[in-house]
Design a protein around this motif. Sequence first.
Motif, mmCIF file in Angstrom:
data_model
loop_
_atom_site.group_PDB
_atom_site.id
_atom_site.type_symbol
_atom_site.label_atom_id
_atom_site.label_comp_id
_atom_site.label_asym_id
_atom_site.label_seq_id
_atom_site.Cartn_x
_atom_site.Cartn_y
_atom_site.Cartn_z
ATOM 1 N N ILE A 114 0.853 -1.191 0.000
ATOM 2 C CA ILE A 114 0.000 0.000 0.000
ATOM 3 C C ILE A 114 0.892 1.245 0.000
ATOM 4 C CG2 ILE A 114 -1.905 1.200 1.153
ATOM 5 C CD1 ILE A 114 -2.645 -1.449 2.509
ATOM 6 N N PRO A 115 1.191 1.780 -1.193
ATOM 7 C CA PRO A 115 2.125 2.910 -1.285
ATOM 8 C C PRO A 115 1.661 4.143 -0.517
ATOM 9 C CG PRO A 115 1.663 1.972 -3.458
ATOM 10 C CD PRO A 115 0.714 1.330 -2.506
ATOM 11 N N ALA A 116 0.351 4.248 -0.247
ATOM 12 C CA ALA A 116 -0.161 5.415 0.486
ATOM 13 C C ALA A 116 0.406 5.506 1.899
ATOM 14 C CB ALA A 116 -1.691 5.363 0.557
ATOM 15 N N LEU A 117 0.896 4.393 2.442
ATOM 16 C CA LEU A 117 1.407 4.396 3.822
ATOM 17 C C LEU A 117 2.763 5.094 3.890
ATOM 18 C CD1 LEU A 117 0.454 0.784 4.966
ATOM 19 C CD2 LEU A 117 -0.373 2.918 5.995
ATOM 20 N N ARG A 118 2.785 6.288 4.495
ATOM 21 C CA ARG A 118 4.048 7.023 4.669
ATOM 22 C C ARG A 118 4.851 6.458 5.837
ATOM 23 N NH1 ARG A 118 3.854 12.177 2.154
ATOM 24 N NH2 ARG A 118 2.518 11.945 0.334
ATOM 25 N N SER A 119 4.169 6.077 6.890
ATOM 26 C CA SER A 119 4.827 5.316 7.952
ATOM 27 C C SER A 119 3.780 4.409 8.575
ATOM 28 C CB SER A 119 5.474 6.225 8.999
ATOM 29 O OG SER A 119 4.535 6.668 9.938
ATOM 30 N N TYR A 120 4.233 3.346 9.225
ATOM 31 C CA TYR A 120 3.294 2.336 9.706
ATOM 32 C C TYR A 120 3.908 1.650 10.917
ATOM 33 C CZ TYR A 120 -0.570 -1.000 9.017
ATOM 34 O OH TYR A 120 -1.731 -1.728 9.143
ATOM 35 N N HIS A 121 3.241 1.791 12.047
ATOM 36 C CA HIS A 121 3.692 1.153 13.276
ATOM 37 C C HIS A 121 2.534 0.386 13.884
ATOM 38 C CE1 HIS A 121 7.491 3.252 13.248
ATOM 39 N NE2 HIS A 121 6.872 4.404 13.099
ATOM 40 N N PHE A 122 2.836 -0.766 14.439
ATOM 41 C CA PHE A 122 1.796 -1.553 15.088
ATOM 42 C C PHE A 122 2.465 -2.451 16.121
ATOM 43 C CE2 PHE A 122 3.255 -3.694 11.296
ATOM 44 C CZ PHE A 122 3.607 -4.935 11.772
ATOM 45 N N GLY A 123 1.678 -2.909 17.093
ATOM 46 C CA GLY A 123 2.251 -3.832 18.050
ATOM 47 C C GLY A 123 1.378 -4.036 19.262
ATOM 48 N N ALA A 124 1.765 -5.036 20.033
ATOM 49 C CA ALA A 124 1.054 -5.380 21.267
ATOM 50 C C ALA A 124 1.458 -4.428 22.384
ATOM 51 C CB ALA A 124 1.363 -6.818 21.667
ATOM 52 N N ASP A 125 0.522 -4.174 23.273
ATOM 53 C CA ASP A 125 0.808 -3.344 24.436
ATOM 54 C C ASP A 125 1.903 -3.970 25.287
ATOM 55 O OD1 ASP A 125 0.078 -1.057 26.213
ATOM 56 O OD2 ASP A 125 -0.309 -2.714 27.589
ATOM 57 N N LEU A 126 2.829 -3.133 25.778
ATOM 58 C CA LEU A 126 3.986 -3.631 26.540
ATOM 59 C C LEU A 126 3.659 -3.922 28.007
ATOM 60 C CD1 LEU A 126 6.665 -1.213 25.046
ATOM 61 C CD2 LEU A 126 6.556 -3.697 24.708
ATOM 62 N N ARG A 127 2.435 -3.638 28.424
ATOM 63 C CA ARG A 127 2.017 -3.899 29.821
ATOM 64 C C ARG A 127 2.821 -3.078 30.826
ATOM 65 N NH1 ARG A 127 -2.442 -4.967 27.847
ATOM 66 N NH2 ARG A 127 -2.862 -7.064 27.089
ATOM 67 N N LEU A 128 3.066 -1.818 30.461
ATOM 68 C CA LEU A 128 3.742 -0.902 31.381
ATOM 69 C C LEU A 128 2.768 -0.238 32.339
ATOM 70 C CD1 LEU A 128 6.104 0.930 28.854
ATOM 71 C CD2 LEU A 128 6.553 -1.152 30.180
ATOM 72 N N ARG A 129 1.493 -0.134 31.914
ATOM 73 C CA ARG A 129 0.488 0.560 32.716
ATOM 74 C C ARG A 129 -0.777 -0.285 32.819
ATOM 75 N NH1 ARG A 129 2.065 6.037 34.685
ATOM 76 N NH2 ARG A 129 4.272 5.879 34.111
ATOM 77 N N ASP A 130 -1.419 -0.206 33.950
ATOM 78 C CA ASP A 130 -2.689 -0.917 34.133
ATOM 79 C C ASP A 130 -3.777 -0.265 33.273
ATOM 80 O OD1 ASP A 130 -1.557 -2.597 35.964
ATOM 81 O OD2 ASP A 130 -2.211 -1.433 37.702
ATOM 82 N N GLY A 131 -4.720 -1.087 32.848
ATOM 83 C CA GLY A 131 -5.899 -0.561 32.171
ATOM 84 C C GLY A 131 -5.714 -0.271 30.700
ATOM 85 N N ASN A 132 -4.545 -0.614 30.171
ATOM 86 C CA ASN A 132 -4.315 -0.360 28.748
ATOM 87 C C ASN A 132 -5.121 -1.290 27.851
ATOM 88 O OD1 ASN A 132 -2.513 1.711 29.185
ATOM 89 N ND2 ASN A 132 -0.799 0.739 28.125
ATOM 90 N N ALA A 133 -5.245 -0.882 26.582
ATOM 91 C CA ALA A 133 -5.758 -1.768 25.547
ATOM 92 C C ALA A 133 -4.669 -2.781 25.186
ATOM 93 C CB ALA A 133 -6.208 -0.959 24.337
ATOM 94 N N ASP A 134 -4.923 -3.618 24.177
ATOM 95 C CA ASP A 134 -4.038 -4.755 23.899
ATOM 96 C C ASP A 134 -3.128 -4.581 22.689
ATOM 97 O OD1 ASP A 134 -5.095 -6.331 26.011
ATOM 98 O OD2 ASP A 134 -6.864 -6.712 24.787
ATOM 99 N N PHE A 135 -3.505 -3.703 21.764
ATOM 100 C CA PHE A 135 -2.779 -3.639 20.489
ATOM 101 C C PHE A 135 -3.085 -2.287 19.860
ATOM 102 C CE2 PHE A 135 -1.640 -4.775 16.117
ATOM 103 C CZ PHE A 135 -0.666 -5.766 16.266
ATOM 104 N N ALA A 136 -2.133 -1.758 19.097
ATOM 105 C CA ALA A 136 -2.377 -0.486 18.410
ATOM 106 C C ALA A 136 -1.779 -0.508 17.014
ATOM 107 C CB ALA A 136 -1.785 0.685 19.202
ATOM 108 N N VAL A 137 -2.361 0.311 16.142
ATOM 109 C CA VAL A 137 -1.833 0.564 14.802
ATOM 110 C C VAL A 137 -1.805 2.074 14.607
ATOM 111 C CG1 VAL A 137 -2.184 0.278 12.320
ATOM 112 C CG2 VAL A 137 -2.790 -1.596 13.883
ATOM 113 N N VAL A 138 -0.654 2.598 14.169
ATOM 114 C CA VAL A 138 -0.533 4.033 13.888
ATOM 115 C C VAL A 138 0.060 4.184 12.491
ATOM 116 C CG1 VAL A 138 0.533 6.213 14.553
ATOM 117 C CG2 VAL A 138 -0.262 4.633 16.336
#
Lengths: 99, 99
Positions: free
Chosen positions: B33-57
Motif C-alpha cells: 500500500i504505497p499510500a502508507l508514509r509510515s506504519y507502526h503496530f504492536g502489542a501493548d507492553l504492559r507498562l500501565r494498568d488498564g491499557n488496551a491490547d494492540f495499536a496501529v498508527v
Amino acid sequence: MIMHAVTFTFRPDTTPEQVRALAKELGTLPSLIPALRSYHFGADLRLRDGNADFAVVAVLADEEGVRAYLDHPEHVRVVETRVKPIVATRSAVQMAIAD
Amino acid sequence: MIMHAVTFTFRPDTTPEQVRALAKELGTLPSLIPALRSYHFGADLRLRDGNADFAVVAVLADEEGVRAYLDHPEHVRVVETRVKPIVATRSAVQMAIAD
C-alpha cells in the motif's frame, strides 16, 4: 523506542473551547518534556463513522521515557485540568517500535 | 498529513498465535500500500494498568491516502480474517498533523 498511542471520547457536553484549551496546553509539552522524541495530537477529522474524538501519539526512547512523559508534573496537570473534565473513555497502548 | 491511530482490546480467548499472525500480515501492508508514509503496530507492553491490547498508527498524505489504506483489498482482508475474529473493542482517530 516506544510509541504511546491514546484515543479519547469526550462527554457529550464538551465544548470546542475545552478542546482548544486542551490542544493548546498539549502543544506546550514537547518544550517542557525532553523525553518526547515526537508528539502528535488532535481532534478526529470525522472521516469515518464510529471514531473516537481525539488522539495523542508520542514517541519515547524507552520505558524510562514513557514514565518521564506520563508522570511529568506538567503532563499530570494537563490531564487533571484539561483531560479528565471532558473525557468519557480512554484507550491507551505503549508498543515497541524500531529505532 | 493525516495520522490514523487505532487501539484494540482482544477477546479473552485470543491466543498469542493469533496476535503473531495478525502482526505478520500487518507487516506486509507497507510494501503493498504505497499510500502508507509510515506504519507502526504492536502489542501493548504492559507498562500501565488498564491499557488496551494492540495499536496501529499509520501516516497518510491526505484523506485520499486514508481511503487508499483503509479500503485497500489487502487491508480489508487482514481486518476480516485476522482482526475481527479476535477484537473486542476498537477505538480509531484520524487527525491532521504537520507535514
